[in-house]
Design a protein around this motif. Structure first.
Motif, PDB file in Angstrom:
ATOM      1  N   ALA A  84       2.349 -72.374 -56.110  1.00 46.90           N
ATOM      2  CA  ALA A  84       2.887 -71.009 -56.100  1.00 46.90           C
ATOM      3  C   ALA A  84       2.535 -70.325 -54.784  1.00 46.90           C
ATOM      4  O   ALA A  84       3.371 -69.650 -54.172  1.00 46.90           O
ATOM      5  CB  ALA A  84       2.339 -70.224 -57.287  1.00 46.90           C
ATOM      6  N   LYS A  85       1.303 -70.534 -54.312  1.00 44.83           N
ATOM      7  CA  LYS A  85       0.877 -69.945 -53.033  1.00 44.83           C
ATOM      8  C   LYS A  85       1.713 -70.512 -51.899  1.00 44.83           C
ATOM      9  O   LYS A  85       2.188 -69.778 -51.039  1.00 44.83           O
ATOM     10  CB  LYS A  85      -0.612 -70.237 -52.803  1.00 44.83           C
ATOM     11  CG  LYS A  85      -1.529 -69.381 -53.657  1.00 44.83           C
ATOM     12  CD  LYS A  85      -2.858 -69.095 -52.929  1.00 44.83           C
ATOM     13  CE  LYS A  85      -3.777 -68.258 -53.809  1.00 44.83           C
ATOM     14  NZ  LYS A  85      -4.579 -69.112 -54.756  1.00 44.83           N
ATOM     15  N   ARG A  86       1.854 -71.819 -51.889  1.00 39.13           N
ATOM     16  CA  ARG A  86       2.642 -72.462 -50.828  1.00 39.13           C
ATOM     17  C   ARG A  86       4.063 -71.923 -50.784  1.00 39.13           C
ATOM     18  O   ARG A  86       4.630 -71.687 -49.728  1.00 39.13           O
ATOM     19  CB  ARG A  86       2.732 -73.968 -51.093  1.00 39.13           C
ATOM     20  CG  ARG A  86       1.534 -74.733 -50.639  1.00 39.13           C
ATOM     21  CD  ARG A  86       1.770 -76.233 -50.813  1.00 39.13           C
ATOM     22  NE  ARG A  86       0.495 -76.921 -50.716  1.00 39.13           N
ATOM     23  CZ  ARG A  86       0.115 -77.916 -51.513  1.00 39.13           C
ATOM     24  NH1 ARG A  86       0.925 -78.367 -52.458  1.00 39.13           N
ATOM     25  NH2 ARG A  86      -1.055 -78.483 -51.347  1.00 39.13           N
ATOM     26  N   ALA A  87       4.643 -71.763 -51.972  1.00 40.32           N
ATOM     27  CA  ALA A  87       6.042 -71.329 -52.034  1.00 40.32           C
ATOM     28  C   ALA A  87       6.161 -69.820 -51.858  1.00 40.32           C
ATOM     29  O   ALA A  87       7.246 -69.306 -51.585  1.00 40.32           O
ATOM     30  CB  ALA A  87       6.656 -71.759 -53.369  1.00 40.32           C
ATOM     31  N   GLY A  88       5.052 -69.114 -52.012  1.00 38.06           N
ATOM     32  CA  GLY A  88       5.076 -67.658 -51.927  1.00 38.06           C
ATOM     33  C   GLY A  88       5.751 -67.015 -53.125  1.00 38.06           C
ATOM     34  O   GLY A  88       6.514 -66.061 -52.981  1.00 38.06           O
ATOM     35  N   VAL A  89       5.471 -67.539 -54.313  1.00 38.75           N
ATOM     36  CA  VAL A  89       6.066 -66.961 -55.528  1.00 38.75           C
ATOM     37  C   VAL A  89       4.968 -66.649 -56.549  1.00 38.75           C
ATOM     38  O   VAL A  89       3.816 -67.066 -56.389  1.00 38.75           O
ATOM     39  CB  VAL A  89       7.101 -67.921 -56.180  1.00 38.75           C
ATOM     40  CG1 VAL A  89       8.186 -68.295 -55.187  1.00 38.75           C
ATOM     41  CG2 VAL A  89       6.432 -69.173 -56.747  1.00 38.75           C
ATOM     42  N   ASN A  90       5.349 -65.944 -57.593  1.00 43.67           N
ATOM     43  CA  ASN A  90       4.410 -65.618 -58.662  1.00 43.67           C
ATOM     44  C   ASN A  90       4.144 -66.807 -59.564  1.00 43.67           C
ATOM     45  O   ASN A  90       5.011 -67.658 -59.742  1.00 43.67           O
ATOM     46  CB  ASN A  90       5.003 -64.519 -59.554  1.00 43.67           C
ATOM     47  CG  ASN A  90       4.983 -63.183 -58.870  1.00 43.67           C
ATOM     48  OD1 ASN A  90       3.979 -62.801 -58.283  1.00 43.67           O
ATOM     49  ND2 ASN A  90       6.107 -62.478 -58.933  1.00 43.67           N
ATOM     50  N   ILE A  91       2.956 -66.801 -60.155  1.00 40.12           N
ATOM     51  CA  ILE A  91       2.712 -67.784 -61.210  1.00 40.12           C
ATOM     52  C   ILE A  91       2.401 -67.025 -62.490  1.00 40.12           C
ATOM     53  O   ILE A  91       1.757 -65.972 -62.467  1.00 40.12           O
ATOM     54  CB  ILE A  91       1.557 -68.750 -60.844  1.00 40.12           C
ATOM     55  CG1 ILE A  91       1.322 -69.752 -61.989  1.00 40.12           C
ATOM     56  CG2 ILE A  91       0.278 -67.996 -60.507  1.00 40.12           C
ATOM     57  CD1 ILE A  91       0.445 -70.933 -61.615  1.00 40.12           C
ATOM     58  N   ILE A  92       2.912 -67.538 -63.603  1.00 42.20           N
ATOM     59  CA  ILE A  92       2.584 -66.953 -64.903  1.00 42.20           C
ATOM     60  C   ILE A  92       1.753 -67.974 -65.660  1.00 42.20           C
ATOM     61  O   ILE A  92       2.231 -69.059 -65.996  1.00 42.20           O
ATOM     62  CB  ILE A  92       3.859 -66.588 -65.697  1.00 42.20           C
ATOM     63  CG1 ILE A  92       4.700 -65.600 -64.883  1.00 42.20           C
ATOM     64  CG2 ILE A  92       3.471 -66.006 -67.056  1.00 42.20           C
ATOM     65  CD1 ILE A  92       6.029 -65.243 -65.523  1.00 42.20           C
ATOM     66  N   LYS A  93       0.493 -67.623 -65.854  1.00 41.93           N
ATOM     67  CA  LYS A  93      -0.425 -68.546 -66.527  1.00 41.93           C
ATOM     68  C   LYS A  93      -0.580 -68.116 -67.983  1.00 41.93           C
ATOM     69  O   LYS A  93      -0.157 -67.040 -68.380  1.00 41.93           O
ATOM     70  CB  LYS A  93      -1.778 -68.530 -65.828  1.00 41.93           C
ATOM     71  CG  LYS A  93      -1.708 -69.071 -64.413  1.00 41.93           C
ATOM     72  CD  LYS A  93      -3.076 -69.370 -63.853  1.00 41.93           C
ATOM     73  CE  LYS A  93      -3.710 -68.122 -63.287  1.00 41.93           C
ATOM     74  NZ  LYS A  93      -4.988 -68.404 -62.601  1.00 41.93           N
ATOM     75  N   SER A  94      -1.214 -68.969 -68.746  1.00 39.06           N
ATOM     76  CA  SER A  94      -1.516 -68.567 -70.119  1.00 39.06           C
ATOM     77  C   SER A  94      -2.963 -68.932 -70.365  1.00 39.06           C
ATOM     78  O   SER A  94      -3.527 -69.783 -69.683  1.00 39.06           O
ATOM     79  CB  SER A  94      -0.612 -69.314 -71.093  1.00 39.06           C
ATOM     80  OG  SER A  94      -0.824 -70.690 -70.947  1.00 39.06           O
ATOM     81  N   SER A  95      -3.551 -68.277 -71.347  1.00 34.00           N
ATOM     82  CA  SER A  95      -4.939 -68.635 -71.640  1.00 34.00           C
ATOM     83  C   SER A  95      -4.969 -70.046 -72.222  1.00 34.00           C
ATOM     84  O   SER A  95      -4.057 -70.444 -72.947  1.00 34.00           O
ATOM     85  CB  SER A  95      -5.546 -67.634 -72.626  1.00 34.00           C
ATOM     86  OG  SER A  95      -4.602 -67.312 -73.615  1.00 34.00           O
ATOM     87  N   SER A  96      -6.010 -70.775 -71.856  1.00 29.71           N
ATOM     88  CA  SER A  96      -6.034 -72.182 -72.246  1.00 29.71           C
ATOM     89  C   SER A  96      -6.076 -72.304 -73.767  1.00 29.71           C
ATOM     90  O   SER A  96      -6.614 -71.456 -74.463  1.00 29.71           O
ATOM     91  CB  SER A  96      -7.233 -72.888 -71.622  1.00 29.71           C
ATOM     92  OG  SER A  96      -8.412 -72.364 -72.172  1.00 29.71           O
ATOM     93  N   GLY A  97      -5.444 -73.337 -74.262  1.00 32.08           N
ATOM     94  CA  GLY A  97      -5.406 -73.552 -75.694  1.00 32.08           C
ATOM     95  C   GLY A  97      -4.195 -72.935 -76.372  1.00 32.08           C
ATOM     96  O   GLY A  97      -3.867 -73.256 -77.507  1.00 32.08           O
ATOM     97  N   THR A  98      -3.495 -72.018 -75.665  1.00 35.04           N
ATOM     98  CA  THR A  98      -2.265 -71.451 -76.227  1.00 35.04           C
ATOM     99  C   THR A  98      -1.268 -72.587 -76.426  1.00 35.04           C
ATOM    100  O   THR A  98      -1.229 -73.497 -75.613  1.00 35.04           O
ATOM    101  CB  THR A  98      -1.608 -70.465 -75.220  1.00 35.04           C
ATOM    102  OG1 THR A  98      -2.633 -69.736 -74.571  1.00 35.04           O
ATOM    103  CG2 THR A  98      -0.628 -69.543 -75.899  1.00 35.04           C
ATOM    104  N   ASN A  99      -0.458 -72.504 -77.459  1.00 31.01           N
ATOM    105  CA  ASN A  99       0.535 -73.573 -77.539  1.00 31.01           C
ATOM    106  C   ASN A  99       1.665 -73.292 -76.556  1.00 31.01           C
ATOM    107  O   ASN A  99       1.982 -72.131 -76.271  1.00 31.01           O
ATOM    108  CB  ASN A  99       0.972 -73.836 -78.991  1.00 31.01           C
ATOM    109  CG  ASN A  99       2.077 -72.914 -79.441  1.00 31.01           C
ATOM    110  OD1 ASN A  99       3.176 -72.934 -78.888  1.00 31.01           O
ATOM    111  ND2 ASN A  99       1.772 -72.099 -80.432  1.00 31.01           N
ATOM    112  N   PRO A 100       2.252 -74.335 -76.000  1.00 34.64           N
ATOM    113  CA  PRO A 100       3.220 -74.170 -74.912  1.00 34.64           C
ATOM    114  C   PRO A 100       4.413 -73.297 -75.286  1.00 34.64           C
ATOM    115  O   PRO A 100       4.900 -72.533 -74.452  1.00 34.64           O
ATOM    116  CB  PRO A 100       3.689 -75.604 -74.619  1.00 34.64           C
ATOM    117  CG  PRO A 100       2.645 -76.487 -75.188  1.00 34.64           C
ATOM    118  CD  PRO A 100       1.986 -75.752 -76.302  1.00 34.64           C
ATOM    119  N   GLY A 101       4.854 -73.364 -76.547  1.00 37.00           N
ATOM    120  CA  GLY A 101       5.975 -72.533 -76.985  1.00 37.00           C
ATOM    121  C   GLY A 101       5.627 -71.063 -76.864  1.00 37.00           C
ATOM    122  O   GLY A 101       6.399 -70.253 -76.346  1.00 37.00           O
ATOM    123  N   ALA A 102       4.415 -70.705 -77.314  1.00 35.96           N
ATOM    124  CA  ALA A 102       3.967 -69.315 -77.247  1.00 35.96           C
ATOM    125  C   ALA A 102       3.797 -68.886 -75.795  1.00 35.96           C
ATOM    126  O   ALA A 102       4.152 -67.755 -75.425  1.00 35.96           O
ATOM    127  CB  ALA A 102       2.651 -69.156 -78.017  1.00 35.96           C
TER     128      ALA A 102
END
Ligand SMILES: Nc1nc2c(ncn2[C@@H]2O[C@H](COP(=O)(O)OP(=O)(O)O)[C@@H](O)[C@H]2O)c(=O)[nH]1
Ligand SMILES: [Mg+2]
Length: 303
Positions: free
Chosen positions: A153-171
């Motif tokens: 994301a830094k290299r591309a200069g875009v935002n990243i949307i993270k999730s707290s670990s353990g969240t299921n991917p659908g959520a």
């Protein structure tokens, strides 16, 4: 895009196996009165080694045999044959996108195929087209996976949307979609966890993730790209077959086409999986990405 096209050409000129060996063999025998059975077999063998698979190799040999007696040149014969297989390949991403919605790319495939790297490359690709891009970390199993995506994301200069670990991917994806909508992002690239194509649990999880997206976004704005390592060979077909049972794959991204690229795999994937090849990854840096161009590709092989 035009600069990228030039690079694609340059890279294609390095395509080895199909180009050199087949050319040399054909040049050596074509103008002779007769080609022996053994020479045809050698030629077929060379074709098979270029990863196009036995079925297409046989078809090409038959076509060349027929053309030989018609005194046509082998280049036009080979071009016609190869192009006929791939000419309908539509590499466009989101050809009918609805501008009222964000465009979502979901990258899926086995571990190490090159998904995260491609996510970074694509982020740059869309950003260069003036899109407002976010990378979405849906690999919620490994903290390292999110960190790796963060670097891209830094290299591309875009935002990243993270999730707290353990969240299921659908959520995680559901939350990301809400944020994207709020911010007015026009493109989101979802990096998913690597999953073995034979692990039913992981695949049904991917199915759920996909359903979450389709509930919010029309299918015209979703690209489900199967990421395949160009060296995966026969295994690529098994991966595609199984993943397609769970998710509607809209196209293939072939990665690692720089390492001993043989090119032939393209025809086989397109012919046997009936899927468009959309993107080609040719290295580990952010620029090493091309939109697949069938005509340019076949020309580079034959001429
Ligand atoms: N040579 C080459 N290496 C690549 C390419 N794409 C990815 N890789 C490398 O393949 C490895 C796995 O990539 P990664 O993106 O982490 O795969 P993922 O597990 O599917 O997310 C990394 O070492 C990448 O640098 C490519 O197009 N060419
Ligand atoms: Mg990854």
């Amino acid at each position: 895009m035009s600069a990228a096209k030039g690079l694609f050409k340059k890279w294609l000129s390095n395509l080895d196996a199909m180009k050199k060996q087949i050319k040399e063999r054909l040049n050596a025998v074509w103008n002779r009165e007769a080609i022996t059975e053994e020479e045809w077999e050698q030629l077929e063998e060379t074709l098979i080694q270029s990863d196009i698979g036995p079925r297409l190799a046989m078809e090409i040999i038959e076509e060349l045999q027929a053309t030989k007696s018609e005194h046509k040149d082998w280049q036009s014969c080979l071009f016609e044959k190869l192009y006929s297989i791939i000419e309908k390949n539509d590499a466009r991403l989101f050809p009918e996108a609805d501008p009222q919605f964000s465009k979502i790319v979901v990258l899926m495939g086995i571990n190490g195929a090159g998904k995260t790297t491609l996510a970074g490359k694509l982020a740059r690709f869309f950003k260069d087209q003036g899109e407002k891009v976010s990378l979405v970390a849906a690999d919620t199993f490994r903290a390292a996976a999110q960190e790796q995506l963060e670097i891209w994301a830094k290299r591309a200069g875009v935002n990243i949307i993270k999730s707290s670990s353990g969240t299921n991917p659908g959520a995680a994806v559901f939350d990301a979609l809400q944020l994207i909508k709020k911010r007015g992002d026009t493109v989101a690239i979802v990096d998913t966890a690597g999953r073995s194509h034979v692990n039913k649990n992981l695949l049904s999880e991917l199915e759920k993730l996909s359903k979450v997206i389709y509930r919010e976004i029309p299918s015209s704005n979703v690209e489900n790209l199967l990421v395949i390592d160009a060296l995966a060979g026969q295994n690529a077909f098994l991966q595609a077959e199984n993943i397609a049972k769970f998710i509607p794959i809209t196209g293939v991204a072939l990665t690692k086409w720089d390492s001993q690229a043989k090119g032939g795999i393209v025809f086989r994937i397109h012919q046997e999986l009936a899927l468009p090849i959309k993107l080609v990854g040719t290295g580990e840096t952010i620029e090493d990405l091309f939109v697949f161009d069938p005509e340019e590709f076949v020309r580079a092989i034959v001429y």
